[in-house]
Each structure stands twice: as C-alpha cells, then as structure tokens.
Design an enzyme around this catalytic site. Structure first.
Site, PDB file in Angstrom:
ATOM      1  N   SER A  10       0.825  -1.136  -0.155  1.00 43.30           N
ATOM      2  CA  SER A  10      -0.190   0.234  -0.093  1.00 43.30           C
ATOM      3  C   SER A  10       0.980   1.225  -0.052  1.00 43.30           C
ATOM      4  O   SER A  10       1.550   1.450  -1.065  1.00 43.30           O
ATOM      5  CB  SER A  10      -0.873   0.082   0.988  1.00 43.30           C
ATOM      6  OG  SER A  10      -2.018   0.916   1.060  1.00 43.30           O
TER       7      SER A  10
ATOM      8  N   ASP B 216      11.135   5.364  -9.561  1.00 42.18           N
ATOM      9  CA  ASP B 216      10.924   5.760 -10.680  1.00 42.18           C
ATOM     10  C   ASP B 216      11.510   7.279 -10.949  1.00 42.18           C
ATOM     11  O   ASP B 216      11.891   7.540 -11.857  1.00 42.18           O
ATOM     12  CB  ASP B 216       9.381   5.943 -11.031  1.00 42.18           C
ATOM     13  CG  ASP B 216       8.730   4.688 -11.269  1.00 42.18           C
ATOM     14  OD1 ASP B 216       9.408   3.687 -11.268  1.00 42.18           O
ATOM     15  OD2 ASP B 216       7.384   4.835 -11.550  1.00 42.18           O
TER      16      ASP B 216
ATOM     17  N   LYS C  78      -0.749  -4.191  -3.168  1.00 42.22           N
ATOM     18  CA  LYS C  78      -2.064  -3.528  -2.844  1.00 42.22           C
ATOM     19  C   LYS C  78      -1.902  -2.124  -3.350  1.00 42.22           C
ATOM     20  O   LYS C  78      -1.364  -1.253  -2.522  1.00 42.22           O
ATOM     21  CB  LYS C  78      -2.291  -3.480  -1.528  1.00 42.22           C
ATOM     22  CG  LYS C  78      -3.831  -2.972  -1.105  1.00 42.22           C
ATOM     23  CD  LYS C  78      -3.899  -2.808   0.411  1.00 42.22           C
ATOM     24  CE  LYS C  78      -5.451  -2.208   0.649  1.00 42.22           C
ATOM     25  NZ  LYS C  78      -5.718  -0.926   0.389  1.00 42.22           N
TER      26      LYS C  78
END
Length: 415
Positions: free
Chosen positions: A314, A325, A339
């Site tokens: 999560s 990224d 999740k």
C-alpha cells in the site's frame, strides 16, 4: 404551450416506466415511505454508485442490487447491516466493506494512536478468498509468536474465517490485554499449525533510526519505518535531521513488512527525499484523477537504498515506487505485496461506516501496483529472520544494501 406539452409527455413516459417496473413485480418504495433501515441501504447504495472505481460494478446491474437489498425483510438495524453486506459482496472487492458503529470507531483508532489486540495487518486474498497476513506490526504479540507475512489464517478460536469479513476477523482477534487467542495458520510447504497469541496493547511508534558504520567505516543512517500512521512523516523527518547532524553519508530505508496505512503519510514521506517530480498518480473510473508532486528541497540528497519484501504494501509501495521511478533510490529485496487500491471512508447516518474503493495508484512511470507489486532493482530472497537479526550480519538484504552503498561511495570518490 410547448412547455406544457413537454411536461405531459414526460408524465406519460414516467407513468409507462412505473407500469413497466410494477409489471416486473418490483415494488418501488416512495421516498417518504422508506424506513430507517431502507434509508441506510439507500445511503450506502448512493455512495457506491457515485464513487466506486469499477463503473460496471463487477459486471452487474447496480440498480437491481439496490432493489434486491430493499426487498429483504428489514425488521431492525442488524437486518439492514446484513442486507448491506450482501449487496457489497456482489462487488467482489474485499476492501469495499460495511463497518458497524463499533468497527468504524476501532478503524479510526487504528490509524491514529494505539490499539489492543495481537498486532496483525490482514487482507482477503481476492483470488483465493482466504484471510491473509500482510504483516505483523513490529514488536507485536503476533510477531513474537512467529506469524509471518503471507500466512493464511484458517480459524480464529476454532471458528472458520471462510465467511468472515475483514472487520469481523479483526474484531475476533481483539480483546482484553493478557487474554489468549488461538489461530490456525496455513503456510506454504508446511502443515497447518495452531499458534496461541497473548493480546496486548499495540504501540504504533512508526520509526526506528540509528547511525551505523559500513565495513569501510562509512557512516550510514539506518531508518526502519513500520507503518504509515498520522505521525509517520513527522517522526521520519526528525530521524533524518538527527542522522544528518551525526554525519550520515548514505541511508538505508527499511520498508520490509510495512503494511502501509494513510495515503497522505506515504506521499509526505516521499517528499522528504525528493527535490521534484511526481510522487504518485491516482486513477478513478474517469481516468487519471490527479497527481501528487514533490516541490523540494529534500532533507538530504545522500545515496539511498530501500529494503522491501512481500510484506511491503500500500502506502509503502507508493513510497518505494516514487523513489525508484524518480531515480532517487535503489530497491533491494523481494517483489512487494501488490495492494494498489485507494479506499475512502464514509460515516453513515447511524454512526456506522463504509469503506469504498474509489481509485487505484500508478507510480510516476504509470506502473499499476495492484496485484503486481514492485520489483526491486536487486532481488535478494531471504529466509525468515527474528527481530533481533534485522540489520545484522544474518540479514542478507541489509548486507546487500550496505554493499551497494559502499560501491556507490567508492565510485563517487574515484570520479
């Protein structure tokens, strides 16, 4: 005159529609005739109708689901709660769920302070339908008893978890301090085993931080973040500032077995490390709903390695994905839990609550997290270790992070 005719046509059309519904044998209660129980069902239906991520509502006629729920015998609030749960179950989304007033109050406590129980973060596996451990909370009775991420809870006190909701399962595991709860656990490659856990007060202190030394005597700030509650980003900011003053030249951020928590806490934590760039995109049923950006300056620009495993979920995945990224950190460990759905919590008119999946996350490079997780730059699998062995020589993932940071340091000095 034209307006009058239009009204007449509308009335006729509406009468025909009413006749059609009545011919099907479906009674449409008038707004004034709705009982308290029916109003509660309608309230839940409207919220889901307006906000739910999947506009097909799991490929069903959502209006018919409402009529079906309203046609059930509704003699009291418990009957209404049952009808609501049945209606929501048709969405096949374990995270969209009804919370009775007690469960709703308990969930609010869980994200803010402390709670009583065994200290487990749990989820329903959408593919198997089984109750699964995301992660035990650090230092909790469940962790001390040996419960691990991905363990499946088959029974609680001899009662099968097969037909329990997440909140019913959580309620059964909570109880007075010092009382025992017996869990039947299933684990890959092992026979089912009973584990007895003593309930206790669970402190939700999210951050552990200390200055370490690499074999080359490089000062490395080690920070372990256990969950994203309301205090997480503030506590982490204090820890980084303190480690900077102590001379840390690189960092290891340990997100292993961090089951997540508050979305905003994950975003604020990412901003502590980033100068600029997107942290995360949120996508609702209309498409990209918005993004959260970093605006700098970061608390430190020192090299960073993040430790992740299958208990990283999560908000932890948002943080790890954002820093990976944006090229801010390298990830070491195992592919994360997966999740990637966002729930919003709604308070209902009788003090009960409704959690609804309203959107999903995408990383800055538009990677979908849900059910896929995030793959580390350096994959290191590891057998289960004890809490005392974390960040020691026995911790292979930690050792790999130290090695990566030391190499980076040597390259930087050579350049």
């Amino acid at each position: 005159m034209g307006f009058f005719m239009h009204k007449q046509v509308f009335r006729l059309g509406f009468s025909l529609l009413m006749a059609f519904w009545l011919a099907l044998g479906i009674l449409i209660p008038s707004a004034t005739a709705l009982s308290e129980e029916q109003k509660l069902i309608s309230e839940v239906w409207r919220i889901v109708n307006r906000t739910y991520l999947d506009e097909t509502f799991n490929h069903q006629n959502w209006a018919m689901a409402r009529q079906k729920a309203l046609s059930a015998p509704l003699n009291n609030h418990q009957a209404a709660y049952g009808a609501i749960q049945k209606m929501l179950k048709s969405l096949d989304d374990p995270f969209t769920r009804f919370l009775d007033p007690e469960q709703y109050r308990s969930l609010q406590v869980n994200t803010s302070g402390e709670l009583m129980g065994v200290g487990l973060q749990i989820a329903l596996n959408s593919e198997t339908g089984k109750l699964e451990v995301i992660s035990p909370i650090a230092g909790s009775p469940a962790e001390k008893a040996g419960i691990r991420p991905r363990d499946r809870i088959i029974k609680i006190e001899g009662i099968s978890t097969e037909n329990l909701t997440l909140d019913e399962a959580a309620t059964r595991m909570r109880g007075p301090i010092g009382s025992l709860v017996t869990l039947l656990i299933e684990r890959d490659g092992e026979a089912q085993t009973e584990i007895r856990v003593t309930r206790d007060r669970i402190a939700l202190n999210p951050v552990v931080a200390e200055l370490r030394r690499s074999p080359q005597n490089q000062p490395i700030g080690y920070v372990r973040l256990n969950q994203f509650n309301a205090n997480a980003s503030t506590e982490l900011a204090h820890a980084i500032s303190s480690l900077e003053k102590q001379g840390a030249a690189a960092y290891i951020l340990d997100l292993r077995n961090n089951p997540g928590g508050l979305l905003q806490a994950g975003i604020e934590t990412a901003r502590l490390w980033l100068d600029s760039g997107t942290v995360v995109y949120t996508v609702n049923r209309q498409g990209i709903q918005g993004s959260f950006e970093a605006s700098g300056p970061p608390l430190t620009t020192d090299p960073l390695v993040i430790l992740v495993n299958k208990g990283t979920a999560s908000a932890s995945e948002i943080l790890a994905g954002a820093l990976q990224d944006n090229g801010r950190a390298q990830l070491v460990g195992e592919t994360t839990f997966g999740k990637g759905l966002i729930q919003s919590l709604f308070e209902l008119s009788d003090g009960s609550g409704l959690a609804v999946t309203i959107a999903k996350y995408e990383t800055p490079k538009h990677r979908d997290i849900n059910k896929l997780g995030i793959k580390p730059d350096k994959v290191i699998t590891q057998e289960a270790i004890t809490r005392e062995q974390i960040a020691t020589e026995a911790d292979q993932q930690y050792q790999a992070a130290i090695e990566l940071l030391t190499k980076k340091s040597v390259v930087a000095e050579a350049e």
